[in-house]
Design a protein around this motif. Structure first.
Motif, mmCIF file in Angstrom:
data_model
loop_
_atom_site.group_PDB
_atom_site.id
_atom_site.type_symbol
_atom_site.label_atom_id
_atom_site.label_comp_id
_atom_site.label_asym_id
_atom_site.label_seq_id
_atom_site.Cartn_x
_atom_site.Cartn_y
_atom_site.Cartn_z
ATOM 1 N N VAL A 26 1.001 -1.139 0.018
ATOM 2 C CA VAL A 26 -0.066 -0.034 -0.137
ATOM 3 C C VAL A 26 0.746 0.741 -0.458
ATOM 4 N N GLY A 27 1.948 1.034 0.986
ATOM 5 C CA GLY A 27 2.907 2.631 0.556
ATOM 6 C C GLY A 27 3.798 2.724 -0.125
ATOM 7 N N LEU A 28 3.966 1.627 -1.126
ATOM 8 C CA LEU A 28 4.940 1.583 -1.934
ATOM 9 C C LEU A 28 4.173 1.567 -3.656
ATOM 10 N N SER A 29 3.071 1.517 -3.337
ATOM 11 C CA SER A 29 1.941 1.820 -4.116
ATOM 12 C C SER A 29 1.258 3.807 -4.233
ATOM 13 N N GLN A 30 1.400 4.408 -3.334
ATOM 14 C CA GLN A 30 0.781 5.410 -3.315
ATOM 15 C C GLN A 30 -0.586 5.862 -3.579
ATOM 16 N N PHE A 31 -0.796 4.664 -2.696
ATOM 17 C CA PHE A 31 -2.917 4.775 -2.805
ATOM 18 C C PHE A 31 -3.482 5.477 -2.546
ATOM 19 N N SER A 32 -3.839 6.277 -2.949
ATOM 20 C CA SER A 32 -4.537 7.049 -2.132
ATOM 21 C C SER A 32 -6.157 7.360 -2.317
ATOM 22 N N PHE A 33 -7.073 7.773 -0.852
ATOM 23 C CA PHE A 33 -8.045 8.267 -1.298
ATOM 24 C C PHE A 33 -8.670 9.251 -0.113
ATOM 25 N N THR A 34 -9.787 10.046 -0.038
ATOM 26 C CA THR A 34 -10.024 10.937 0.711
ATOM 27 C C THR A 34 -11.582 10.758 0.999
ATOM 28 N N VAL A 35 -11.424 11.368 2.279
ATOM 29 C CA VAL A 35 -12.577 11.055 3.751
ATOM 30 C C VAL A 35 -13.413 12.077 3.785
ATOM 31 N N ALA A 36 -14.567 12.287 3.137
ATOM 32 C CA ALA A 36 -15.331 13.783 3.267
ATOM 33 C C ALA A 36 -15.390 13.984 5.278
ATOM 34 N N ARG A 37 -14.243 15.197 5.655
ATOM 35 C CA ARG A 37 -15.391 15.629 6.995
ATOM 36 C C ARG A 37 -15.893 15.456 7.503
ATOM 37 N N ARG A 38 -18.135 15.521 6.911
ATOM 38 C CA ARG A 38 -18.571 14.843 7.677
ATOM 39 C C ARG A 38 -19.061 13.185 7.418
ATOM 40 N N ASP A 39 -18.235 12.637 7.301
ATOM 41 C CA ASP A 39 -18.234 10.911 6.971
ATOM 42 C C ASP A 39 -16.802 10.819 7.699
ATOM 43 N N GLU A 40 -15.667 11.428 8.450
ATOM 44 C CA GLU A 40 -14.818 10.704 9.166
ATOM 45 C C GLU A 40 -15.400 10.050 10.548
ATOM 46 N N LYS A 41 -15.981 10.052 11.672
ATOM 47 C CA LYS A 41 -16.952 9.845 12.350
ATOM 48 C C LYS A 41 -16.819 8.242 12.515
ATOM 49 N N TRP A 42 -17.962 7.887 11.585
ATOM 50 C CA TRP A 42 -18.878 6.902 11.749
ATOM 51 C C TRP A 42 -17.331 5.926 10.459
ATOM 52 N N ILE A 43 -16.735 6.314 9.764
ATOM 53 C CA ILE A 43 -15.732 5.375 8.672
ATOM 54 C C ILE A 43 -14.814 5.420 9.594
ATOM 55 N N GLY A 44 -14.585 6.071 10.491
ATOM 56 C CA GLY A 44 -13.443 6.474 11.582
ATOM 57 C C GLY A 44 -13.717 5.119 12.938
ATOM 58 N N GLY A 45 -14.715 4.484 12.959
ATOM 59 C CA GLY A 45 -15.652 4.171 13.830
ATOM 60 C C GLY A 45 -15.358 2.372 13.377
ATOM 61 N N ILE A 46 -15.576 2.581 12.052
ATOM 62 C CA ILE A 46 -15.535 1.101 11.810
ATOM 63 C C ILE A 46 -14.015 0.903 11.642
ATOM 64 N N VAL A 47 -13.024 1.828 10.848
ATOM 65 C CA VAL A 47 -11.495 1.778 10.799
ATOM 66 C C VAL A 47 -10.599 1.565 11.966
ATOM 67 N N GLY A 48 -11.606 1.650 13.517
ATOM 68 C CA GLY A 48 -10.547 1.582 14.366
ATOM 69 C C GLY A 48 -10.979 -0.239 14.858
#
Length: 284
Positions: free
Chosen positions: A146-168
């Motif tokens: 993942v680090g070498l491929s420099q794969f990136s995506f963005t998470v909108a500020r309004r979605d940070e909390k629920w996505i952050g919980g799942i990722v956690g």
């Protein structure tokens, strides 16, 4: 004679006493030699891991777990990693002015990670512990790719909390099984658009919380005890020495080039760990 299974005429009491003392002395010398080589290994591993953390701002648990797991079970390696990881991350936590903002943005990720560690507690010591090196090896390879491929995506500020919980939660479950907390938390923290200095401090905050939670899990499993105190102290001293060295040379080297070779090294280390663990499972 020591450990001689052959039957011989019984010696007298004085000879038996002398033989017993010699055997105990020989065993003590062997234990001291093994202990010395083990401490040297721990110091070398954490000196390298601390250096990488000093240059990149992360990598101490990842590198130290990967290298120590070559010679021991991941659960034992993690018991040594915990203390230096907590102390160095606390130091990194207070190394910038963004602490309150980081807590406001990352609290769902941190709580989710604690929950995930609790849900998967015992993975390193239960019946599935024999597969820990396989999972750890696969995780190191995935992290590096993942680090070498420099794969990136963005998470909108309004979605940070629920996505952050799942990722956690996912990060916590992975951490409880391997002792490493970089997947998928690291890509997520990059995706929410933190500035470089803020991201470095955020890594310290998050890894502090995750490592403390993992430490409580290990204490409950009986892995953190007096036998890990001396290796842990050596590991902490070597980590800080490596960190200060890495920070001093950071401005004189190209971090991107260093990071690329670091990730390539993680791929080979992960493949070796997973491959040797698979071989042991099928050979047993």
């Amino acid at each position: 004679m020591c450990g001689n299974a052959r039957k011989e005429p019984s010696p007298g009491p004085k000879a038996t006493s002398v033989t017993s003392r010699l055997c105990r002395s020989r065993r003590s010398v062997n234990v001291v030699r093994m202990f010395d080589s083990f401490i040297i290994l721990v110091a070398a591993v954490f000196l390298l891991a601390g250096f990488i953390k000093g240059v990149l701002g992360l990598g101490l648990p990842t590198v130290s777990m990967g290298l120590l797991a070559v010679t021991m079970q991941p659960s034992r390696a993690l018991a040594i990693v915990i203390v230096p990881a907590v102390v160095t991350n606390i130091w990194q936590t207070f190394g910038g002015p963004h602490l309150l903002d980081i807590i406001r943005r990352l609290w769902p990720l941190m709580i989710g990670t604690v929950v995930g560690i609790w849900l998967n507690a015992g993975m390193l010591t239960g019946p599935s512990a024999r597969y820990g090196s396989i999972v750890l090896g696969a995780l190191l390879v995935s992290y590096a790719i993942v680090g070498l491929s420099q794969f990136s995506f963005t998470v909108a500020r309004r979605d940070e909390k629920w996505i952050g919980g799942i990722v956690g939660v996912i990060t916590g479950m992975v951490s409880a099984a391997t002792g490493v907390q970089v997947i998928p938390s690291m890509p997520y923290m990059q995706a929410i658009g933190m500035e470089k200095d803020e991201l470095v401090q955020a890594l310290g905050v998050f890894f502090t919380v995750a490592t403390v939670a993992l430490g409580f899990s290990l204490t409950g499993a009986g892995l953190l005890n007096a036998s890990t105190a001396w290796p842990g102290a050596v590991a902490m001293a070597a980590s800080f020495a490596g960190m200060f060295t890495g920070q001093s040379v950071r401005s004189r080297m190209q971090p991107d080039v260093f990071r690329r070779w670091f990730l390539i090294g993680m791929i080979f280390l992960g493949l070796y760990l997973a491959g040797s663990a698979v071989f042991k499972v099928f050979a047993s």
